[in-house]
Structure formats: C-alpha cells, structure tokens
Scaffold this motif. Structure first.
Motif, PDB file in Angstrom:
ATOM      1  N   TYR A 141       0.824  -1.216   0.000  1.00  0.00           N
ATOM      2  CA  TYR A 141       0.000   0.000   0.000  1.00  0.00           C
ATOM      3  C   TYR A 141       0.858   1.265   0.000  1.00  0.00           C
ATOM      4  CZ  TYR A 141      -2.952   3.723   1.808  1.00  0.00           C
ATOM      5  OH  TYR A 141      -3.596   4.918   1.990  1.00  0.00           O
ATOM      6  N   PHE A 142       1.805   1.337   0.939  1.00  0.00           N
ATOM      7  CA  PHE A 142       2.610   2.550   1.045  1.00  0.00           C
ATOM      8  C   PHE A 142       3.592   2.704  -0.108  1.00  0.00           C
ATOM      9  CE2 PHE A 142       1.265   2.432   5.528  1.00  0.00           C
ATOM     10  CZ  PHE A 142       0.868   3.770   5.655  1.00  0.00           C
ATOM     11  N   ALA A 145       1.288   4.693  -2.395  1.00  0.00           N
ATOM     12  CA  ALA A 145       0.949   5.980  -1.792  1.00  0.00           C
ATOM     13  C   ALA A 145       2.176   6.885  -1.691  1.00  0.00           C
ATOM     14  CB  ALA A 145       0.322   5.758  -0.421  1.00  0.00           C
ATOM     15  N   ASN A 146       3.298   6.345  -1.271  1.00  0.00           N
ATOM     16  CA  ASN A 146       4.518   7.147  -1.170  1.00  0.00           C
ATOM     17  C   ASN A 146       5.047   7.542  -2.554  1.00  0.00           C
ATOM     18  OD1 ASN A 146       4.522   7.118   1.610  1.00  0.00           O
ATOM     19  ND2 ASN A 146       5.883   5.346   1.746  1.00  0.00           N
ATOM     20  N   MET A 170      -6.809  12.854   1.928  1.00  0.00           N
ATOM     21  CA  MET A 170      -6.764  11.442   1.534  1.00  0.00           C
ATOM     22  C   MET A 170      -6.292  11.260   0.104  1.00  0.00           C
ATOM     23  SD  MET A 170      -7.656   9.910   4.251  1.00  0.00           S
ATOM     24  CE  MET A 170      -7.982   8.258   3.646  1.00  0.00           C
ATOM     25  N   PRO A 172      -3.283  10.637  -1.302  1.00  0.00           N
ATOM     26  CA  PRO A 172      -2.475   9.429  -1.591  1.00  0.00           C
ATOM     27  C   PRO A 172      -3.313   8.152  -1.577  1.00  0.00           C
ATOM     28  CG  PRO A 172      -1.313  10.854  -0.064  1.00  0.00           C
ATOM     29  CD  PRO A 172      -2.707  11.395  -0.182  1.00  0.00           C
ATOM     30  N   HIS A 173      -4.263   8.062  -0.634  1.00  0.00           N
ATOM     31  CA  HIS A 173      -5.109   6.868  -0.569  1.00  0.00           C
ATOM     32  C   HIS A 173      -6.018   6.781  -1.791  1.00  0.00           C
ATOM     33  CE1 HIS A 173      -7.671   3.741   1.113  1.00  0.00           C
ATOM     34  NE2 HIS A 173      -8.716   4.506   0.791  1.00  0.00           N
ATOM     35  N   LYS A 174      -6.576   7.922  -2.205  1.00  0.00           N
ATOM     36  CA  LYS A 174      -7.448   7.910  -3.380  1.00  0.00           C
ATOM     37  C   LYS A 174      -6.669   7.565  -4.643  1.00  0.00           C
ATOM     38  CE  LYS A 174     -11.037  11.050  -1.733  1.00  0.00           C
ATOM     39  NZ  LYS A 174     -11.767  12.336  -1.952  1.00  0.00           N
ATOM     40  N   TRP A 176      -4.087   5.547  -4.733  1.00  0.00           N
ATOM     41  CA  TRP A 176      -3.899   4.094  -4.667  1.00  0.00           C
ATOM     42  C   TRP A 176      -5.169   3.361  -5.084  1.00  0.00           C
ATOM     43  CZ3 TRP A 176      -6.586   0.964  -1.048  1.00  0.00           C
ATOM     44  CH2 TRP A 176      -6.189  -0.380  -1.028  1.00  0.00           C
ATOM     45  N   TRP A 177      -6.309   3.830  -4.632  1.00  0.00           N
ATOM     46  CA  TRP A 177      -7.557   3.117  -4.889  1.00  0.00           C
ATOM     47  C   TRP A 177      -8.050   3.316  -6.326  1.00  0.00           C
ATOM     48  CZ3 TRP A 177     -10.354  -0.647  -2.944  1.00  0.00           C
ATOM     49  CH2 TRP A 177     -11.677  -0.791  -3.316  1.00  0.00           C
ATOM     50  N   ALA A 185      -6.287  -3.057  -6.555  1.00  0.00           N
ATOM     51  CA  ALA A 185      -5.704  -2.596  -5.290  1.00  0.00           C
ATOM     52  C   ALA A 185      -5.921  -3.633  -4.189  1.00  0.00           C
ATOM     53  CB  ALA A 185      -6.316  -1.254  -4.889  1.00  0.00           C
TER      54      ALA A 185
END
Length: 211
Positions: A141-142, A145-146, A170, A172-174, A176-177, A185
């Motif tokens: 995940y990171f 995101a990173n 949010m 970075p999370h969005k 990723w998703w 994902a």
C-alpha cells in the motif's frame, strides 16, 4: 595319649564339627558390585541453560518474535520504498496497466521476502505469521501511496504537497484506490498478505527446533 598333630575342636563347638571360615565380603572392583547403588549420570548441561533437560521435554525454542517483526518491517519498508522510487522515476511514462502490473509484482515480492525472514526467525506461532501478512500488505500500500507523495515533492516541493494535502488529505489513498482501479488494489493486498502468511508458515514448519 594325645597326639600333637591332632587339632582340638574349640570349646564352643562341643560336637566337633569343623568350623567354616566366614564368607569373603564383596569388595568394590575386581568383578564384585559396589556396595551402594550406582549413580545415574546427569544429563549434559546445555549452554545458556541453568538446568539439564528432562526426558520428554523439548529443547529451548529458537523462535525470536521480536527479531522477526523487526526484520519483516525492514524488508517491507525497503521493498515499498524501492517501488515508490520506481514510480517517481517513471511517472511520466507509466500507464495504468503498467502501474497495476508493477503493483502486483511488488506484492508478490513482499510476500516472499517478508514471509521468508519471519518464518526463519519467528517460529511456528501464529502471531509472527499474522504480523508478516500485515507488514507485507502495508508495504504494498505505502509503496504506491509514497510514490504519489514523492511525485508531488519532485514536481513542486513541499509547497505543492502541503497544498494538495490541505485540500484533499486522503489524496495518496485515493490515488492508490482509483489509479489501481479498486479491485486490483485489493488483489495486491491479498497477494502480499496471504503470500507472506503462507510463506512464513511453510518455512517455520521446516525448522523443527522452533515452537
């Protein structure tokens, strides 16, 4: 007439029966058993253990859950950071399909790497195996995101990053998703977590001295 060569029976033996010499007492050694029960040999002392092992008890465990967690965290952080660097370097040319494929490959690498180090050091307990699954999933995940954060920093520095996070915490999370299209994902998390747990469990079973 008494004959000097004839021996007279002792006074306490009125019937003249020959006196038998006393039986020799067994002495230790020379084929005779010792007059005391033999001592049982003590079990050998093991290094680092104050008492010898009793029969029926296993030797001390070689499992080190704390070390397993630290090594798993180190591997997850290293692989995730490396993938974030790849995303930064290729953000202009990387397509969505390429991002998804790379994400799944990294998830598999995390499963193998984290699961291996945890299985070798954490023992057969379920706790270290669960931690391996969590650490591998977080690494996947990171990593994405990173990679998004690193790209913002490269494009506009901390000012751009602060601006984006103030308006969309949010983000970075969005990324990723949505960029990975949701299902991919989740599939990457499943590959990383399930693979790491299975790898740690399989490797720990091959190390019989760990409990």
């Amino acid at each position: 007439m008494n004959q000097p060569w004839q021996s007279h029976p002792p006074q306490h033996n009125p019937y003249g029966q020959p006196v038998q010499p006393p039986a020799p007492q067994p002495q230790p050694g020379y084929g005779y058993p010792a007059p005391y029960p033999p001592q049982q040999p003590m079990q050998p002392m093991q290094p680092g253990h104050p008492y010898p092992y009793a029969p029926g008890f296993p030797p001390p465990s070689g499992a080190k859950p704390g070390k397993a967690f630290f090594l798993g965290l180190l591997v997850a952080a290293a692989v995730g950071s490396a993938y974030a660097g790849i995303l930064l370097a290729s953000n202009e040319d990387l397509s969505r399909v390429g991002l998804q494929a790379g994400y799944l490959v990294v998830a598999a690498l995390l499963a193998v790497g984290v699961g291996t180090v945890v299985g070798r050091t954490g023992g057969r307990g379920a706790g270290p195996h669960v931690w391996a699954a969590v650490l591998a999933a977080l690494g996947a995940y990171f990593g994405v995101a990173n990679g998004y954060v690193f790209t913002l920093l490269d494009a506009g520095g901390t000012d751009l990053l602060e601006f984006v996070l103030e308006n969309e915490p949010m983000a970075p999370h969005k990324f990723w998703w949505k960029r990975l299209n949701g299902g991919v994902a989740l599939l990457g998390l499943a590959v990383a977590a399930g693979g790491a747990y299975g790898m740690a469990h399989m490797i720990s079973k091959k190390r019989p001295n760990q409990y």
